[in-house]
Design a protein around this motif. Structure first.
Motif, mmCIF file in Angstrom:
data_model
loop_
_atom_site.group_PDB
_atom_site.id
_atom_site.type_symbol
_atom_site.label_atom_id
_atom_site.label_comp_id
_atom_site.label_asym_id
_atom_site.label_seq_id
_atom_site.Cartn_x
_atom_site.Cartn_y
_atom_site.Cartn_z
ATOM 1 N N ALA A 19 0.871 -1.175 0.000
ATOM 2 C CA ALA A 19 0.000 0.000 0.000
ATOM 3 C C ALA A 19 0.909 1.225 0.000
ATOM 4 C CB ALA A 19 -0.906 -0.004 1.226
ATOM 5 N N SER A 20 1.084 1.832 -1.169
ATOM 6 C CA SER A 20 1.982 2.972 -1.322
ATOM 7 C C SER A 20 1.204 4.273 -1.214
ATOM 8 C CB SER A 20 2.691 2.928 -2.681
ATOM 9 O OG SER A 20 3.570 1.831 -2.760
ATOM 10 N N VAL A 21 1.748 5.210 -0.485
ATOM 11 C CA VAL A 21 1.133 6.532 -0.350
ATOM 12 C C VAL A 21 2.090 7.573 -0.912
ATOM 13 C CG1 VAL A 21 0.131 8.192 1.262
ATOM 14 C CG2 VAL A 21 0.015 5.749 1.784
ATOM 15 N N PRO A 22 1.813 8.066 -2.133
ATOM 16 C CA PRO A 22 0.753 7.658 -3.057
ATOM 17 C C PRO A 22 1.260 6.558 -3.992
ATOM 18 C CG PRO A 22 1.845 9.590 -3.903
ATOM 19 C CD PRO A 22 2.561 9.241 -2.623
ATOM 20 N N ALA A 23 0.355 5.955 -4.767
ATOM 21 C CA ALA A 23 0.752 4.894 -5.692
ATOM 22 C C ALA A 23 0.934 5.391 -7.120
ATOM 23 C CB ALA A 23 -0.284 3.772 -5.677
ATOM 24 N N GLY A 44 15.611 -15.269 -4.241
ATOM 25 C CA GLY A 44 14.587 -15.760 -5.151
ATOM 26 C C GLY A 44 13.868 -14.638 -5.868
ATOM 27 N N LYS A 45 12.892 -14.999 -6.665
ATOM 28 C CA LYS A 45 12.138 -14.011 -7.433
ATOM 29 C C LYS A 45 11.077 -13.355 -6.549
ATOM 30 C CE LYS A 45 12.594 -16.501 -11.828
ATOM 31 N NZ LYS A 45 11.862 -17.128 -12.961
ATOM 32 N N VAL A 46 10.971 -12.041 -6.681
ATOM 33 C CA VAL A 46 9.976 -11.292 -5.912
ATOM 34 C C VAL A 46 9.205 -10.377 -6.858
ATOM 35 C CG1 VAL A 46 9.581 -9.600 -4.081
ATOM 36 C CG2 VAL A 46 11.345 -11.344 -3.792
ATOM 37 N N SER A 47 7.908 -10.456 -6.786
ATOM 38 C CA SER A 47 7.044 -9.572 -7.565
ATOM 39 C C SER A 47 6.339 -8.624 -6.605
ATOM 40 C CB SER A 47 6.004 -10.385 -8.345
ATOM 41 O OG SER A 47 5.091 -9.526 -9.007
ATOM 42 N N VAL A 48 6.560 -7.318 -6.788
ATOM 43 C CA VAL A 48 5.931 -6.311 -5.940
ATOM 44 C C VAL A 48 4.728 -5.742 -6.680
ATOM 45 C CG1 VAL A 48 6.205 -4.067 -4.832
ATOM 46 C CG2 VAL A 48 8.083 -5.731 -4.767
ATOM 47 N N THR A 49 3.566 -5.827 -6.058
ATOM 48 C CA THR A 49 2.363 -5.207 -6.609
ATOM 49 C C THR A 49 1.922 -4.091 -5.671
ATOM 50 O OG1 THR A 49 0.836 -6.725 -5.486
ATOM 51 C CG2 THR A 49 1.651 -7.380 -7.649
ATOM 52 N N ARG A 50 1.511 -2.966 -6.243
ATOM 53 C CA ARG A 50 1.097 -1.815 -5.442
ATOM 54 C C ARG A 50 -0.389 -1.553 -5.624
ATOM 55 N NH1 ARG A 50 6.485 -0.860 -6.711
ATOM 56 N NH2 ARG A 50 7.690 -0.230 -4.866
ATOM 57 N N LEU A 51 -1.075 -1.378 -4.500
ATOM 58 C CA LEU A 51 -2.491 -1.081 -4.549
ATOM 59 C C LEU A 51 -2.726 0.261 -5.232
ATOM 60 C CD1 LEU A 51 -2.309 -3.252 -2.273
ATOM 61 C CD2 LEU A 51 -4.159 -2.034 -1.108
ATOM 62 N N ALA A 52 -3.824 0.360 -5.961
ATOM 63 C CA ALA A 52 -4.172 1.629 -6.604
ATOM 64 C C ALA A 52 -4.620 2.639 -5.554
ATOM 65 C CB ALA A 52 -5.285 1.414 -7.622
ATOM 66 N N PHE A 84 -3.033 -5.795 1.930
ATOM 67 C CA PHE A 84 -1.633 -5.445 1.696
ATOM 68 C C PHE A 84 -0.747 -6.093 2.759
ATOM 69 C CE2 PHE A 84 -3.323 -2.107 4.442
ATOM 70 C CZ PHE A 84 -2.338 -1.947 5.410
ATOM 71 N N ASP A 85 0.545 -6.211 2.419
ATOM 72 C CA ASP A 85 1.529 -6.799 3.318
ATOM 73 C C ASP A 85 2.426 -5.738 3.950
ATOM 74 O OD1 ASP A 85 0.802 -9.536 2.503
ATOM 75 O OD2 ASP A 85 1.740 -8.985 0.598
ATOM 76 N N VAL A 86 2.699 -4.659 3.195
ATOM 77 C CA VAL A 86 3.584 -3.584 3.646
ATOM 78 C C VAL A 86 2.908 -2.255 3.367
ATOM 79 C CG1 VAL A 86 5.840 -2.476 3.355
ATOM 80 C CG2 VAL A 86 5.658 -4.968 3.177
ATOM 81 N N PHE A 87 3.044 -1.312 4.304
ATOM 82 C CA PHE A 87 2.521 0.038 4.119
ATOM 83 C C PHE A 87 3.712 0.963 3.925
ATOM 84 C CE2 PHE A 87 0.294 3.974 5.384
ATOM 85 C CZ PHE A 87 -0.963 3.771 4.836
ATOM 86 N N HIS A 88 3.769 1.649 2.758
ATOM 87 C CA HIS A 88 4.942 2.449 2.402
ATOM 88 C C HIS A 88 4.503 3.890 2.149
ATOM 89 C CE1 HIS A 88 8.906 2.713 -0.138
ATOM 90 N NE2 HIS A 88 8.740 3.749 0.666
ATOM 91 N N ILE A 89 4.924 4.805 3.014
ATOM 92 C CA ILE A 89 4.595 6.227 2.879
ATOM 93 C C ILE A 89 5.736 6.955 2.176
ATOM 94 C CG2 ILE A 89 4.090 8.373 4.108
ATOM 95 C CD1 ILE A 89 2.895 6.719 6.348
ATOM 96 N N HIS A 90 5.387 7.742 1.167
ATOM 97 C CA HIS A 90 6.349 8.609 0.474
ATOM 98 C C HIS A 90 6.080 10.070 0.824
ATOM 99 C CE1 HIS A 90 8.342 5.665 -2.194
ATOM 100 N NE2 HIS A 90 7.204 5.021 -2.073
ATOM 101 N N PHE A 91 4.951 10.586 0.368
ATOM 102 C CA PHE A 91 4.574 11.960 0.645
ATOM 103 C C PHE A 91 3.068 12.089 0.466
ATOM 104 C CE2 PHE A 91 4.892 11.877 -3.864
ATOM 105 C CZ PHE A 91 6.194 11.529 -4.195
ATOM 106 N N GLY A 92 2.553 13.318 0.599
ATOM 107 C CA GLY A 92 1.115 13.518 0.470
ATOM 108 C C GLY A 92 0.422 13.717 1.793
ATOM 109 N N PHE A 93 1.218 13.857 2.879
ATOM 110 C CA PHE A 93 0.591 14.012 4.188
ATOM 111 C C PHE A 93 0.630 15.458 4.671
ATOM 112 C CE2 PHE A 93 4.918 12.294 4.697
ATOM 113 C CZ PHE A 93 5.516 13.245 5.512
ATOM 114 N N ASP A 94 0.639 16.406 3.747
ATOM 115 C CA ASP A 94 0.686 17.828 4.101
ATOM 116 C C ASP A 94 -0.431 18.217 5.065
ATOM 117 O OD1 ASP A 94 1.712 17.198 1.403
ATOM 118 O OD2 ASP A 94 2.330 19.302 1.356
#
Length: 375
Positions: A19-23, A44-52, A84-94
């Motif tokens: 769950a990417s903020v934002p995706a 091993g092989k890892v496929s990362v999918t990001r929620l819309a 989701f398995d991981v919550f990843h914050i980037h920006f957008g929390f103004d």
């Protein structure tokens, strides 16, 4: 690891849902491998999918669809934690206050979801005062299970302030322009065009002293034009960015023999790439800041950048620098940077190189997500 494909064959990729903020922001989209291929890790092989990004009920959002970031809500996490398995914050929390961010962190902890935070901005470029942003950073940085940042200078600042180690991605930023836009640079004009993009004059910008210095310096060259761009919304009463004083001063500069003043709506992506490619050099008039996607787009397109001494722009990509901070502006350093940029023209980035960087960045994120899930 609570992910899909665990019961598949030995060669199947493990899927990690983020769950990417934002995706949908270009930075986050380009953290994925090209063409959606999996990352080949030692483990091993890892496929990362990001929620819309969730769409606001009223449909109001910025171009690209990532604002407002509805995932930054404890009730959203409560309802969707199984997605989701991981919550990843980037920006957008103004607009997210400390109490809400604390509740977000608590809800993630309640459901055992690891938090990753990429610290793009030590100082929010939209806030005139650092206090509100720093209050939220004082929650996010200590709470994150993994921290990422884009430069070693930013990592050092994080270490000094919070005593936390941040992973620095060696290639600091994935490409910004789409692959089809890479190619030989064809100058749109015979002039040496120096762009100062005032946009809507956000809080960290101080364009007028920069513009006036450049206009004075332009007389020393046979072919220099100072192009000043600003958004039309600064002339609209009631708009958040309404700034008639700056708008009037900027329009008055159109009478200057070396100035070209342009007022327009926000550029869409293609318009922005065309604009940047038509510049010889882009001057960033920032009094404070940390990193820049604008700088990265210029790197992709072969447009030189003159960046201020504040922040860590000089670590992010090769650029010319001048002295500009909240406390000091040195016009002579800007004149010297213009002379350097005039004599040393960059070449555009090559797509094969940027593609290799993107693959590396995707692998590093996949490895970090794997690590945080195993912690």
């Amino acid at each position: 690891m609570p992910t899909a494909n665990e019961t598949g064959s030995a060669t199947a990729a493990t899927t990690i849902r983020v769950a990417s903020v934002p995706a949908s922001h270009v930075y986050v989209r380009h953290l994925s491998p090209v063409n959606g291929t999996v990352s080949e890790l030692d483990t091993g092989k890892v496929s990362v999918t990001r929620l819309a990004d969730p769409v606001p009920a009223d449909g109001a959002k910025v171009p690209g669809g990532w604002w407002p970031p509805l995932m930054l809500d404890p009730s959203w996490i409560a309802q969707h934690h199984n997605d989701f398995d991981v919550f990843h914050i980037h920006f957008g929390f103004d607009a997210v206050g400390p109490s809400v961010m604390s509740a977000v962190v608590a809800e993630l902890r309640k459901h055992g979801k690891p938090l990753v935070y990429t610290l793009h901005d030590l100082r929010n470029p939209h806030h005139p005062d650092p206090g509100a942003h720093e209050e939220v950073l004082d929650i996010l940085v200590p709470a994150a299970d993994e921290l990422i940042t884009l430069t070693h200078g930013a990592a050092d600042a994080i270490s000094r302030r919070w005593n936390r180690a941040a992973t620095v991605i060696p290639h600091p930023h994935p490409h910004v322009i789409p692959p089809a836009r890479f190619g030989p640079r064809e100058p749109a004009t015979d002039d040496f065009v120096v762009g100062v993009h005032a946009k809507s004059v956000r809080a960290n910008m101080d364009p007028l002293p920069v513009i006036l210095t450049l206009l004075d310096a332009a007389s020393d060259y046979p072919d220099v034009t100072i192009q000043i761009n600003l958004h039309d919304e600064i002339f609209v009463p009631g708009n958040h960015w309404y700034n008639p004083d700056f708008g009037t001063a900027a329009l008055a500069l159109s009478r200057h023999p070396y100035a070209s003043v342009r007022v327009h709506e926000y550029f869409d992506d293609d318009q922005l790439w065309d604009y940047l490619q038509g510049l010889s050099v882009s001057v960033l008039p920032y009094r404070f800041g940390t990193h820049s996607g604008w700088l990265e787009a210029c790197h992709d397109l072969g447009t030189a950048v003159i960046a201020p001494s504040c922040g860590f722009y000089h670590e992010q990509r090769d650029c010319f620098t001048y002295e500009l901070t909240e406390d000091r502006f040195d016009p002579d350093s800007l004149v010297a940077a213009l002379a350097d940029a005039y004599e040393n023209r960059p070449v555009p980035a090559l797509w094969p190189d940027r593609r290799t960087e993107r693959i590396s960045i995707a692998e590093q994120h996949a490895a970090l997500y794997t690590r945080v899930l195993h912690a």
